[in-house]
Design a protein around this motif. Structure first.
Motif, PDB file in Angstrom:
ATOM      1  N   ARG A   1       0.657  -1.126   0.162  1.00 58.57           N
ATOM      2  CA  ARG A   1       0.129   0.096   0.075  1.00 58.57           C
ATOM      3  C   ARG A   1       0.977   1.393  -0.034  1.00 58.57           C
ATOM      4  O   ARG A   1       0.653   2.115  -0.874  1.00 58.57           O
ATOM      5  N   VAL A   2       1.866   1.348   0.733  1.00 56.63           N
ATOM      6  CA  VAL A   2       2.808   2.453   0.825  1.00 56.63           C
ATOM      7  C   VAL A   2       3.707   2.685  -0.325  1.00 56.63           C
ATOM      8  O   VAL A   2       3.830   3.762  -0.812  1.00 56.63           O
ATOM      9  N   VAL A   3       4.009   1.489  -0.859  1.00 57.97           N
ATOM     10  CA  VAL A   3       4.592   1.878  -2.212  1.00 57.97           C
ATOM     11  C   VAL A   3       3.801   2.345  -3.254  1.00 57.97           C
ATOM     12  O   VAL A   3       4.088   3.314  -3.974  1.00 57.97           O
ATOM     13  N   ARG A   4       2.620   1.891  -3.212  1.00 56.04           N
ATOM     14  CA  ARG A   4       1.566   2.344  -4.142  1.00 56.04           C
ATOM     15  C   ARG A   4       1.324   4.026  -4.066  1.00 56.04           C
ATOM     16  O   ARG A   4       1.565   4.849  -5.052  1.00 56.04           O
ATOM     17  N   THR A   5       1.439   4.411  -2.791  1.00 56.38           N
ATOM     18  CA  THR A   5       1.191   5.881  -2.447  1.00 56.38           C
ATOM     19  C   THR A   5       2.345   6.690  -2.959  1.00 56.38           C
ATOM     20  O   THR A   5       2.425   7.570  -3.281  1.00 56.38           O
ATOM     21  N   LEU A   6       3.739   5.935  -2.768  1.00 51.23           N
ATOM     22  CA  LEU A   6       4.639   6.830  -3.008  1.00 51.23           C
ATOM     23  C   LEU A   6       4.920   6.893  -4.534  1.00 51.23           C
ATOM     24  O   LEU A   6       5.463   8.103  -4.998  1.00 51.23           O
ATOM     25  N   VAL A   7       4.603   5.886  -5.286  1.00 48.53           N
ATOM     26  CA  VAL A   7       4.685   5.851  -6.557  1.00 48.53           C
ATOM     27  C   VAL A   7       3.948   6.934  -7.376  1.00 48.53           C
ATOM     28  O   VAL A   7       4.074   7.780  -8.097  1.00 48.53           O
ATOM     29  N   ARG A   8       2.546   6.993  -6.724  1.00 50.85           N
ATOM     30  CA  ARG A   8       1.851   8.122  -7.141  1.00 50.85           C
ATOM     31  C   ARG A   8       2.211   9.535  -6.885  1.00 50.85           C
ATOM     32  O   ARG A   8       2.098  10.317  -7.637  1.00 50.85           O
ATOM     33  N   ALA A   9       2.747   9.608  -5.480  1.00 52.95           N
ATOM     34  CA  ALA A   9       3.358  10.798  -5.212  1.00 52.95           C
ATOM     35  C   ALA A   9       4.381  11.323  -5.916  1.00 52.95           C
ATOM     36  O   ALA A   9       4.532  12.408  -6.121  1.00 52.95           O
ATOM     37  N   PHE A  10       5.239  10.392  -6.274  1.00 51.60           N
ATOM     38  CA  PHE A  10       6.547  10.720  -6.899  1.00 51.60           C
ATOM     39  C   PHE A  10       6.424  10.382  -8.591  1.00 51.60           C
ATOM     40  O   PHE A  10       7.467  10.565  -9.129  1.00 51.60           O
ATOM     41  N   ALA A  11       5.143  10.228  -9.158  1.00 50.04           N
ATOM     42  CA  ALA A  11       5.257  10.115 -10.559  1.00 50.04           C
ATOM     43  C   ALA A  11       5.891  11.153 -11.548  1.00 50.04           C
ATOM     44  O   ALA A  11       6.583  10.838 -12.266  1.00 50.04           O
ATOM     45  N   ASP A  12       5.856  12.335 -11.107  1.00 48.68           N
ATOM     46  CA  ASP A  12       6.315  13.606 -11.817  1.00 48.68           C
ATOM     47  C   ASP A  12       7.337  14.100 -10.958  1.00 48.68           C
ATOM     48  O   ASP A  12       7.609  15.375 -11.165  1.00 48.68           O
ATOM     49  N   TYR A  13       7.987  13.441 -10.014  1.00 46.32           N
ATOM     50  CA  TYR A  13       8.898  14.258  -8.957  1.00 46.32           C
ATOM     51  C   TYR A  13      10.281  14.621  -9.867  1.00 46.32           C
ATOM     52  O   TYR A  13      10.811  13.524 -10.290  1.00 46.32           O
ATOM     53  N   PRO A  14      10.876  15.796 -10.079  1.00 47.82           N
ATOM     54  CA  PRO A  14      11.975  15.913 -10.589  1.00 47.82           C
ATOM     55  C   PRO A  14      13.210  14.999 -10.375  1.00 47.82           C
ATOM     56  O   PRO A  14      14.032  14.682 -11.405  1.00 47.82           O
ATOM     57  N   PHE A  15      13.334  14.988  -9.159  1.00 47.04           N
ATOM     58  CA  PHE A  15      14.462  14.252  -8.793  1.00 47.04           C
ATOM     59  C   PHE A  15      14.543  12.731  -9.319  1.00 47.04           C
ATOM     60  O   PHE A  15      15.532  12.246 -10.122  1.00 47.04           O
ATOM     61  N   THR A  16      13.443  12.144  -9.212  1.00 45.55           N
ATOM     62  CA  THR A  16      13.269  10.483  -9.668  1.00 45.55           C
ATOM     63  C   THR A  16      13.278  10.561 -11.201  1.00 45.55           C
ATOM     64  O   THR A  16      13.736   9.572 -11.603  1.00 45.55           O
ATOM     65  N   ARG A  17      12.648  11.622 -11.730  1.00 43.40           N
ATOM     66  CA  ARG A  17      12.364  11.718 -13.218  1.00 43.40           C
ATOM     67  C   ARG A  17      14.117  11.843 -13.607  1.00 43.40           C
ATOM     68  O   ARG A  17      14.252  11.496 -14.912  1.00 43.40           O
ATOM     69  N   HIS A  18      14.697  12.502 -13.103  1.00 39.08           N
ATOM     70  CA  HIS A  18      16.269  12.727 -13.351  1.00 39.08           C
ATOM     71  C   HIS A  18      17.263  11.525 -13.340  1.00 39.08           C
ATOM     72  O   HIS A  18      18.097  11.315 -14.041  1.00 39.08           O
ATOM     73  N   THR A  19      16.727  10.776 -12.345  1.00 40.21           N
ATOM     74  CA  THR A  19      17.718   9.744 -11.774  1.00 40.21           C
ATOM     75  C   THR A  19      17.311   8.454 -12.237  1.00 40.21           C
ATOM     76  O   THR A  19      17.980   7.316 -11.862  1.00 40.21           O
ATOM     77  N   ILE A  20      16.126   8.154 -12.615  1.00 43.10           N
ATOM     78  CA  ILE A  20      15.547   6.716 -12.862  1.00 43.10           C
ATOM     79  C   ILE A  20      14.861   6.827 -14.316  1.00 43.10           C
ATOM     80  O   ILE A  20      14.305   7.740 -14.861  1.00 43.10           O
ATOM     81  N   SER A  21      15.345   5.947 -15.045  1.00 45.97           N
ATOM     82  CA  SER A  21      14.967   5.633 -16.428  1.00 45.97           C
ATOM     83  C   SER A  21      13.502   6.147 -16.870  1.00 45.97           C
ATOM     84  O   SER A  21      12.712   5.607 -16.032  1.00 45.97           O
ATOM     85  N   ALA A  22      13.286   6.565 -17.779  1.00 47.43           N
ATOM     86  CA  ALA A  22      11.743   6.928 -18.348  1.00 47.43           C
ATOM     87  C   ALA A  22      11.530   5.673 -18.840  1.00 47.43           C
ATOM     88  O   ALA A  22      10.136   5.430 -18.872  1.00 47.43           O
ATOM     89  N   ASP A  23      12.277   4.803 -19.381  1.00 51.62           N
ATOM     90  CA  ASP A  23      11.616   3.344 -19.692  1.00 51.62           C
ATOM     91  C   ASP A  23      11.144   2.446 -18.654  1.00 51.62           C
ATOM     92  O   ASP A  23      12.129   2.320 -17.708  1.00 51.62           O
TER      93      ASP A  23
END
Length: 198
Positions: free
Chosen positions: A16-38
Motif C-alpha cells: 500500500r505505501v509503495v503504491r502511495t509513494l509511486v503516485r506521489a513521486f510520478a512526476d517528481y523532478p529528482f526521480t525523473r532525473h535519476t530513474i530511466s523513463a523506460d
C-alpha cells in the motif's frame, strides 16, 4: 476536520505505501532525473519497495497515516548497518536507474557535501496520495519522527527537489541549509535541517 490515524508501519503495509509513494513521486523532478523513463513506474515501484522494506523497516522508522494514504520513511542515528545495506543494494539501485545510472551517481556526489556529518534523523521519503494532498496528512505522518528526534535532542534533515515543498517543510521547523542544481541538467535541490526542539 479529519484527524489522521497515524501509526508505525508494518510489513503488511508495504504494498500500500509503495503504491502511495509511486503516485506521489510520478512526476517528481529528482526521480525523473535519476530513474530511466523506460518502464519508469515499475522502476519507481521497485526502488520504493526496497527503500521502505530494506532500509526504513529494517534499519529506520516508518509511519503511515490513514492505512497508507501517507507515509514517512526515516533513518536515525540508531540505524545500524544501513550503510552496508545501501552498499549491498547499490547494484540493484543502478539497475533500477537504467540509462540514468550516471545521472544518479552524479546527483549523489553533488548532494553528499551538503549532507550532515553529525547524527540526525534523516527524512528519506515522504509521500501522500495525490487526491488527499492538502488535508494535513503529510504533516501528520512526519510529526512522529520529528517528535522522537526532539526527545532524543537530535536534529532532522531532508532533501527536496520541488520548490513547493520548501514552504511546507518550513512550517514544520526546517530551514534551508543549501540550494544547488544537480549536474547534467538535474533539478534545483534544497537541503533542509530542523534543529532539535524546533
Amino acid at each position: 476536520m479529519h484527524q489522521p490515524d497515524v501509526r508505525p508501519a508494518t510489513r503488511g503495509d508495504v504494498p500500500r505505501v509503495v503504491r502511495t509513494l509511486v503516485r506521489a513521486f510520478a512526476d517528481y523532478p529528482f526521480t525523473r532525473h535519476t530513474i530511466s523513463a523506460d518502464d519508469h513506474v515499475r522502476r519507481l515501484e521497485r526502488f520504493n519497495e526496497l527503500f521502505v522494506s530494506r532500509i526504513g523497516l529494517e534499519h529506520g522508522r516508518v509511519w503511515v497515516a490513514d492505512d497508507g494514504d501517507a507515509v514517512a520513511v526515516w533513518t536515525t542515528p540508531d540505524t545500524a548497518g544501513a550503510g552496508d545495506v545501501f552498499a549491498d543494494l547499490g547494484p540493484e539501485f543502478a539497475e533500477i536507474a537504467g540509462d540514468r545510472a550516471k545521472a544518479s551517481e552524479e546527483a549523489e556526489a553533488a548532494m553528499a557535501p551538503h549532507r550532515p556529518t553529525d547524527p540526525v534523523w534523516f527524512l528519506g521519503s515522504v509521500g501522500v496520495e495525490p487526491d488527499r494532498q492538502g488535508e494535513g496528512l503529510g504533516a501528520a505522518v512526519i510529526r512522529p519522527g520529528v517528535d522522537e528526534a526532539d526527545r532524543a535532542g537530535v536534529p532532522c534533515f531532508l532533501e527536496t527537489s520541488d520548490e513547493r515543498n520548501v514552504r511546507f517543510y518550513r512550517r514544520l521547523g526546517f530551514e534551508v541549509t543549501a540550494e544547488y542544481t544537480l549536474p547534467g541538467g538535474g533539478p534545483r535541490t534544497w537541503a533542509m535541517r530542523r534543529h532539535a526542539g524546533g
